[in-house]
Design a protein around this motif. Structure first.
Motif, PDB file in Angstrom:
ATOM      1  N   VAL A 331       0.837  -1.204   0.000  1.00 32.67           N
ATOM      2  CA  VAL A 331       0.000   0.000   0.000  1.00 32.67           C
ATOM      3  C   VAL A 331       0.872   1.255   0.000  1.00 32.67           C
ATOM      4  O   VAL A 331       0.629   2.199  -0.757  1.00 32.67           O
ATOM      5  CB  VAL A 331      -0.943  -0.002   1.214  1.00 32.67           C
ATOM      6  N   ASN A 335       1.131   3.901  -3.038  1.00 27.77           N
ATOM      7  CA  ASN A 335       0.750   5.278  -2.745  1.00 27.77           C
ATOM      8  C   ASN A 335       1.833   6.254  -3.198  1.00 27.77           C
ATOM      9  O   ASN A 335       1.547   7.283  -3.828  1.00 27.77           O
ATOM     10  CB  ASN A 335       0.501   5.423  -1.240  1.00 27.77           C
ATOM     11  N   TYR A 356      -2.591   1.050  -7.073  1.00 29.25           N
ATOM     12  CA  TYR A 356      -2.951   1.661  -5.795  1.00 29.25           C
ATOM     13  C   TYR A 356      -4.275   1.105  -5.283  1.00 29.25           C
ATOM     14  O   TYR A 356      -4.399   0.728  -4.116  1.00 29.25           O
ATOM     15  CB  TYR A 356      -3.035   3.179  -5.968  1.00 29.25           C
ATOM     16  N   SER A 359      -3.832  -2.602  -4.247  1.00 32.38           N
ATOM     17  CA  SER A 359      -2.957  -2.893  -3.110  1.00 32.38           C
ATOM     18  C   SER A 359      -3.722  -3.025  -1.800  1.00 32.38           C
ATOM     19  O   SER A 359      -3.349  -3.816  -0.930  1.00 32.38           O
ATOM     20  CB  SER A 359      -1.888  -1.800  -2.973  1.00 32.38           C
ATOM     21  N   LYS A 360      -4.807  -2.290  -1.652  1.00 37.34           N
ATOM     22  CA  LYS A 360      -5.491  -2.249  -0.353  1.00 37.34           C
ATOM     23  C   LYS A 360      -6.023  -3.609   0.074  1.00 37.34           C
ATOM     24  O   LYS A 360      -6.013  -3.937   1.260  1.00 37.34           O
ATOM     25  CB  LYS A 360      -6.629  -1.221  -0.402  1.00 37.34           C
TER      26      LYS A 360
END
Length: 382
Positions: A331, A335, A356, A359-360
């Motif tokens: 993350v 970012n 992005y 990734s969470k």
């Protein structure tokens, strides 16, 4: 960490496939929210859909470090594809490890070839981080056709099921006594079983090419010999399989972070501001240095956990540390990759926007970061 010649060769083949076959379609499949079935067939041709299956059933039966390398490289291409593959491998692992000879012979040879696709049904709408609270129930009854033996009748709902629509085989966890948290049992169910309904496809922040649905069981009848574990042994089986699975998610996090870093480096060398590439600006250089450091630390933790498992060690804490650190690093790196791209990073014209968003999920599925810290602390204090 040194890799064997065979591990390096497998890694290189998968990286080439990821770059040439997966990455070129990652953006389109994300926008259209469709899974690239041609890519899946390519993974099957490379025998990757049989990674966790014994050789006697046609699989590769790779060690955990090789499994980690494959997950990393597939995720370098697209996390959606890596997630589908890892869940399929969770299903094959359950059958390979807990099934009897007849069950293995029935299911594994075809799953090795990629069809049917496997799903892993553990989570429920009100039972995510604590699967012992599941309410899906499997009642043992006499066969409805009057034949010999018994059946199970299954009722309940499972949530967040990767490959939910694509799958042909579901490894299901259900209670044989809804009121007893110790009664969780593991079953294998053909997707076309009467009474098994696929719920709506989730519209997600990221991982949009991945097929995520609910599964609804309404008086689904299966033969008793579709039970994979003894009654009450399913939860320990799930935790055992997920410990290895967490190394896979950590590996995917590393692959995604590597992709984001590569995109950021290339952009920083090409993008000019103040009459020079932004790669010459110290602030950007420091960002890249931090990204690289986090990435390599995550990779080392992940490979160390894989090595420990291959050497027969208990890896509950090592796997959770790797999964926690690598997912949070993914993350952070994604970012910063967006930040380096500036306004362009916020648009779908550049891959870092998708990376992005993707990734969470690594900090959530197969145990949230909070759950991983709980596991680490428990092991440390004990």
């Amino acid at each position: 960490m040194n890799l064997s010649d065979e591990q390096q060769a497998i890694r290189d083949v998968v990286r080439e496939f990821a770059v040439e076959e997966i990455r070129p379609v990652a953006g389109e499949t994300d926008r259209e929210q469709t899974f690239p079935e041609d890519v899946w067939d390519g993974l099957a041709e490379l025998d990757l859909t049989g990674m966790t299956v014994p050789e006697e059933y046609g699989g590769l039966d790779v060690d955990r470090l090789t499994y980690s390398l494959v997950n990393e490289e597939v995720a370098y291409g697209a996390l959606s594809v890596a997630t589908a593959l890892s869940v399929h491998c969770l299903a094959t692992s359950c059958i390979a490890e807990f099934g009897d000879d007849d069950q293995k012979e029935r299911w594994l040879p075809e799953m090795v070839d990629g069809r049917p696709v496997g799903a892993f049904a553990l989570s429920e709408p009100q039972a995510g981080s604590n699967p012992a609270e599941m309410t899906t129930e499997a009642k043992r009854v006499e066969r409805s056709d009057g034949g010999d033996g018994e059946e199970y009748v299954i009722n309940g709902k499972k949530q967040w099921i990767t490959n939910g629509r694509r799958s042909g085989v579901v490894v299901l966890f259900a209670k044989t006594d809804r009121e007893d948290p110790r009664s969780v049992t593991q079953f294998v169910i053909p997707k076309d079983a009467d009474g098994l309904e696929v719920g709506k496809k989730e519209d997600k922040l990221g991982l949009r090419a991945s097929d995520t649905t609910s599964l609804i069981f309404d008086d689904v009848r299966i033969p008793a010999d579709n039970r994979l574990t003894e009654e009450g042994k399913g939860l320990s089986a799930a935790f055992h399989i997920l410990t290895g699975g967490r190394i896979g998610i950590a590996s995917q996090s590393v692959g995604l972070a590597q992709s984001a870093l590569d995109e950021a480096v290339e952009y920083a060398k090409q993008r000019e501001q103040f009459d020079r590439p932004i790669a010459d600006i110290q602030t950007i250089r420091h960002k890249l240095a931090d990204m690289k450091t986090d990435l390599e630390a995550a990779r080392l933790l992940t490979r160390d956990a894989a090595r420990r498992e291959d050497e027969g060690e208990s890896v509950e804490m090592a796997a959770s540390m790797a999964k926690y650190f690598a997912s949070e690093a993914a993350v952070d790196v994604a970012n910063e990759a967006v930040q380096i791209h500036g306004g362009y990073g916020y648009t779908t014209d550049f891959d870092v926007e998708r990376l992005y968003r993707d990734s969470k999920i690594t900090t959530i599925y197969e145990g949230t970061s909070e759950i991983q810290k709980k596991v680490v602390a428990r092991n440390l204090l004990e």
